[in-house]
Design a protein around this motif. Structure first.
Motif, PDB file in Angstrom:
ATOM      1  N   SER A 298       0.840  -1.197   0.000  1.00 53.28           N
ATOM      2  CA  SER A 298       0.000   0.000   0.000  1.00 53.28           C
ATOM      3  C   SER A 298       0.877   1.250   0.000  1.00 53.28           C
ATOM      4  O   SER A 298       0.690   2.164   0.785  1.00 53.28           O
ATOM      5  CB  SER A 298      -0.905  -0.052   1.234  1.00 53.28           C
ATOM      6  N   ASP A 299       1.882   1.277  -0.906  1.00 57.85           N
ATOM      7  CA  ASP A 299       2.866   2.358  -0.866  1.00 57.85           C
ATOM      8  C   ASP A 299       2.284   3.687  -1.290  1.00 57.85           C
ATOM      9  O   ASP A 299       2.506   4.696  -0.648  1.00 57.85           O
ATOM     10  CB  ASP A 299       4.028   2.041  -1.813  1.00 57.85           C
ATOM     11  N   LEU A 300       1.588   3.696  -2.407  1.00 62.17           N
ATOM     12  CA  LEU A 300       1.163   4.996  -2.948  1.00 62.17           C
ATOM     13  C   LEU A 300       0.213   5.746  -2.016  1.00 62.17           C
ATOM     14  O   LEU A 300       0.383   6.946  -1.821  1.00 62.17           O
ATOM     15  CB  LEU A 300       0.542   4.799  -4.337  1.00 62.17           C
ATOM     16  N   PRO A 301      -0.787   5.095  -1.398  1.00 58.68           N
ATOM     17  CA  PRO A 301      -1.605   5.859  -0.450  1.00 58.68           C
ATOM     18  C   PRO A 301      -0.793   6.475   0.686  1.00 58.68           C
ATOM     19  O   PRO A 301      -1.047   7.607   1.099  1.00 58.68           O
ATOM     20  CB  PRO A 301      -2.578   4.809   0.078  1.00 58.68           C
ATOM     21  N   VAL A 302       0.197   5.730   1.177  1.00 58.05           N
ATOM     22  CA  VAL A 302       1.010   6.287   2.265  1.00 58.05           C
ATOM     23  C   VAL A 302       1.793   7.492   1.777  1.00 58.05           C
ATOM     24  O   VAL A 302       1.912   8.508   2.453  1.00 58.05           O
ATOM     25  CB  VAL A 302       1.973   5.210   2.814  1.00 58.05           C
ATOM     26  N   ILE A 303       2.335   7.382   0.541  1.00 56.62           N
ATOM     27  CA  ILE A 303       3.107   8.502  -0.007  1.00 56.62           C
ATOM     28  C   ILE A 303       2.233   9.733  -0.129  1.00 56.62           C
ATOM     29  O   ILE A 303       2.638  10.855   0.207  1.00 56.62           O
ATOM     30  CB  ILE A 303       3.689   8.121  -1.386  1.00 56.62           C
ATOM     31  N   ILE A 304       0.989   9.535  -0.621  1.00 57.30           N
ATOM     32  CA  ILE A 304       0.125  10.696  -0.825  1.00 57.30           C
ATOM     33  C   ILE A 304      -0.236  11.350   0.503  1.00 57.30           C
ATOM     34  O   ILE A 304      -0.172  12.581   0.644  1.00 57.30           O
ATOM     35  CB  ILE A 304      -1.139  10.284  -1.594  1.00 57.30           C
ATOM     36  N   SER A 305      -0.589  10.549   1.482  1.00 58.30           N
ATOM     37  CA  SER A 305      -0.961  11.142   2.779  1.00 58.30           C
ATOM     38  C   SER A 305       0.218  11.868   3.389  1.00 58.30           C
ATOM     39  O   SER A 305       0.096  12.972   3.918  1.00 58.30           O
ATOM     40  CB  SER A 305      -1.427  10.057   3.737  1.00 58.30           C
TER      41      SER A 305
END
Lengths: 308, 245, 253
Positions: free
Chosen positions: C147-154
């Motif tokens: 779940s990398d991209l959601p973490v990056i966005i937040s």
């Protein structure tokens, strides 16, 4: 000049006066620092021969075999070691290998852009490799698995997360801490001749394939190198400079000493100030003191980890 | 410690350097050029400048120096970048940077032969090339390589075979003392000017006192190199009247 | 020393065997997630701002084993080659460390993630507030645990808030994986490897607006609705956590 008179009465400045101080700091950095150096302190009240607060955290990254996060002041470095298997060179069948890489991603500093890598990164990378190998910290024979057939290749990657001066010091300390934290995984040889890891539970059941290394081992170190970067300016020696100080005064001396008292490296590349013998002696003495400090900090963080 | 007879491959004594040779103005399209050789280590240096404009990020109030190192074979890697940075910082400290602000001077080094002590040879070559190009300098710089053998004795100017067997070696750069018209009043309290170190790059671990011995030997040898440099620059300058610019 | 000897990781064979075992588990009807979470439970989040002082704003996020650090520089001068524009520009770059994946990778910039991050953030930033200049957002993934991209966005929106860039609202993002009939939220890396489809939403909670929605795999309408509700609920909670983190930082500093 209005700005210098506001400096003279620095103690009683209000907000309007504060803005003038900041502008003076940017416009006339040398004079701003001279005021402080004359009293043997730096603008943040640190004495000239003291390094910044250093913290080491071991094992922040779980997917690798050894890792460490080091902060010297605000300079932050993350080092990680991954062990992979390779066939050793024909003339050194009992030795493993080490590859050191230092990266400065755009995260660390406003001067680094994605297309334009930092100039200083390959230089620090090469210096780290030289220092780690020539200090004899790692006994490469410990990295050997099966003589002539398989040996460990240690990939050491160091990432700078925030660049605020003394990058080489922080990088070397993080590399040393990561090696102290390193646990060599258990492996055994399977039928194809390839080396595979053995998870802990299968230990009892393995009969004919003997384990190549008996326990999750830590490496043993002969002597650990520690470094200190000093800035030379007129007659002053400033230990552990910040990025602002490095920009203004350009004469840097990096001294690396190891725990048995040898001088591993003395690196001074140009600079306006010429170093004479007494200055060099002072720098080496400062470096030795710092090495003792860092040794204690490293031992403390290692013992904290044992307790958990 | 220094009196032991070390068996050097080419029969030199520990304090003896290889034969030095320096020729200038060999490339007629470069603003300044020189070729410096110490035995079989030969480096060719070419200077182009001052040229207009600085690179982005450099301070436009002073001149900037750019160094390009070309190895004899192989691709450019980290070692070459390290040499470039060391040379750039060393040469910045000997140039008078405020005379031509907002300009760039490029120095290109080509390694013709590598037989040990490569970095000092390159520094000497670039210094001679800068003089040939007429770039204003504060003083000259002379470089020497000093090594510590496994038996603990010091040798100067090692060849490549000797370098590989050394326990440690140091490349040292000292300033060449300026001979000025007005005689300086010598202040005996301070060390003489030539004793300051411009650059020191060490390789390998050595005990601290051995490093200071290296410094002593290096200084003594550098004064000889300084004399050689001064003689060769003086004799050449009387010969060349016009240069291609 | 050899210049580039071919090396291999000794744990490759073991991992492949473990993966094959897992694949069988996921096919079963009721299975428990490896870290004991419920299907609708997100990982505990650790967020902190001010990690890097060289940057105008920065944030560090840790969701389980996924660790990301984001720095924001700006607004600063655009490159000379760019034309004049009376609204600001946003420049995003996502890169992975070489040790972020279990198999040692190259650490190259991930162009796909960079452009997705750009699209997720540009709807939320008030670009008119910094004309002619550029805001640079750089993300570095220290360890990739799913779940990398959601973490990056937040994390990026937290860093933008720390830098003081004007935004319409904080942006939080969550992703959902579908396994046959069941939906699980905030998958880990091994769950992501065997998913049948994924659904990622980037949401501005106070304005109730979705800035980006990404869907892969085959989804029926009912499933999409269910996933949407799950995500929006989780995004709301995550935004609250982010807000409290910012308040703490503001009170401390």
């Amino acid at each position: 000049m209005a700005s210098s008179s506001s400096i003279a009465s620095k103690g009683s400045l209000d907000i309007a006066g504060e803005m003038e101080v900041e502008a003076f700091r940017r416009l006339f950095p040398h004079r701003y620092y001279e005021h402080y150096l004359a009293q043997s302190v730096r603008p943040d009240a640190r004495p000239l021969n003291h390094a910044r607060e250093t913290t080491i955290a071991l094992g922040p990254v779980t997917s690798v075999d050894g890792s460490a996060l080091v902060k010297i002041g605000e300079s932050t470095m993350l080092a990680a070691i991954k062990l992979e298997v390779m066939t050793p060179a024909a003339d050194l069948p009992d030795k493993g290998c080490l590859a050191v890489d230092f990266y400065m991603p755009p995260v660390c500093s406003p001067t680094v852009r994605p297309g334009r890598p930092a100039e200083i990164a390959p230089v620090i990378s090469k210096k780290l490799q030289d220092v780690i190998v020539s200090s004899g910290m790692i006994n490469f024979e410990e990295l050997s698995l099966i003589s002539g057939k398989a040996a460990w290749m240690a990939y050491l990657d160091i990432y700078c997360l925030n660049a605020d001066g003394s990058l080489f010091d922080a990088a070397l300390l993080s590399a040393v801490a990561a090696f102290s934290h390193l646990k060599v995984p258990l492996v055994s040889v399977n039928d194809n001749g390839r080396v595979t890891t053995v998870p802990g539970e299968l230990l009892e059941s393995k009969s004919e394939l003997e384990l190549v290394n008996k326990e999750r081992r830590k490496l043993s170190f002969k002597s650990i190198p520690f470094s200190l970067t000093c800035l030379l300016h007129n007659k002053y020696i400033l230990a552990d400079p910040t990025a602002e100080e490095e920009d203004i005064m350009d004469t840097l001396v990096t001294v690396v000493v190891d725990s048995i008292g040898q001088l591993v490296s003395l690196y001074k590349a140009g600079g306006m100030v010429l170093a004479n013998t007494s200055t060099v002696k002072d720098c080496v003495a400062l470096a030795k003191r710092r090495a003792a400090e860092l040794q204690n900090i490293l031992l403390e963080s290692l013992s904290e980890m044992e307790v958990d | 410690m220094g009196t032991m007879e070390v068996d050097r491959g080419d029969g030199r004594t520990p304090n003896q350097m290889r034969p030095l040779a320096c020729s200038r103005n060999i490339l007629n399209r470069a603003h300044g050029s020189s070729r410096w050789s110490q035995g079989n280590t030969i480096v060719l240096a070419a200077v182009y400048g001052p040229k207009a404009g600085t690179r982005k990020g450099e301070n436009p109030e002073v001149a900037s120096i750019e160094v390009i190192w070309k190895p004899k074979t192989g691709q450019i890697g980290k070692q070459e970048k390290e040499y470039e940075i060391i040379l750039k910082r060393t040469l910045r400290s000997i140039c008078l940077l405020t005379i031509h602000p907002n300009t760039t001077t490029s120095i290109i080094l080509q390694v013709v032969g590598d037989d040990g002590a490569l970095l000092p040879c390159a520094i000497n070559a670039s210094c001679a090339a800068l003089v040939d190009a007429g770039i204003p300098l504060k003083h000259l710089a002379v470089a020497i390589c000093c090594g510590l053998t496994e038996t603990g004795s010091l040798i100067l100017d090692p060849t490549k075979i000797e370098e590989q067997k050394l326990q440690a070696f140091a490349c040292l750069v000292f300033p060449n003392s300026p001979i000025s018209v007005i005689p300086k009043v010598s202040s005996s309290a301070e060390e003489p000017f030539e004793h300051g170190i411009i650059t020191s790059v060490t390789h390998g671990a050595m005990p601290v006192h051995d490093y200071f011995n290296c410094l002593e030997r290096g200084r003594a040898a550098c004064s000889k190199i300084s004399e050689f440099l001064r003689r060769s620059l003086q004799s050449d300058s009387s010969n060349d009247t016009s240069k291609a610019r | 020393m050899a210049t580039a000897p071919t090396t291999y990781s000794p744990s490759q064979a073991l991992e492949r065997r473990q993966q094959q075992q897992r694949r069988r588990i996921f096919k079963e009807e009721d299975w428990v997630r490896s870290d004991g979470r419920g299907f609708n439970q997100c990982r505990p989040a650790f967020l902190r701002t001010g990690a890097a002082n060289a940057a105008s704003g920065s944030a560090y996020a840790e969701f389980g084993t996924t660790k990301v650090i984001v720095s924001v520089f700006g607004p600063r001068e655009s490159k000379k080659a760019m034309m004049y524009s009376d609204i600001g520009r946003l420049n995003c770059n996502v890169s992975f460390t070489t040790f972020s994946t279990p198999i040692r990778g190259q650490g190259l910039d991930n162009k796909e993630f960079s452009s997705m991050l750009h699209k997720a953030l540009e709807g939320a930033i008030i670009l008119e507030s910094f004309p002619k200049t550029t805001v640079d957002v750089f993300a570095l993934v220290l360890e990739s645990g799913g779940s990398d991209l959601p973490v990056i966005i937040s994390c990026a929106s937290l860093a933008l808030a720390d830098a003081g860039i004007m935004m319409y609202d904080l942006v939080s993002s969550v992703s959902v994986s579908c396994f046959g009939k069941s939906l699980i939220i905030d998958p880990t890396a091994e769950e992501e490897a065997f998913q049948d489809g994924s659904f990622m939403v980037t949401y501005m909670p106070s304005r109730k607006e979705v800035t980006q929605l990404t869907l892969t795999g085959e989804w029926s309408t009912a499933k999409i609705n269910e996933a949407m509700e799950l995500c929006l609920d989780a995004c709301l909670k995550l935004a609250d956590v982010m807000r409290s983190c910012l308040k703490e930082a503001a009170n401390a500093g």
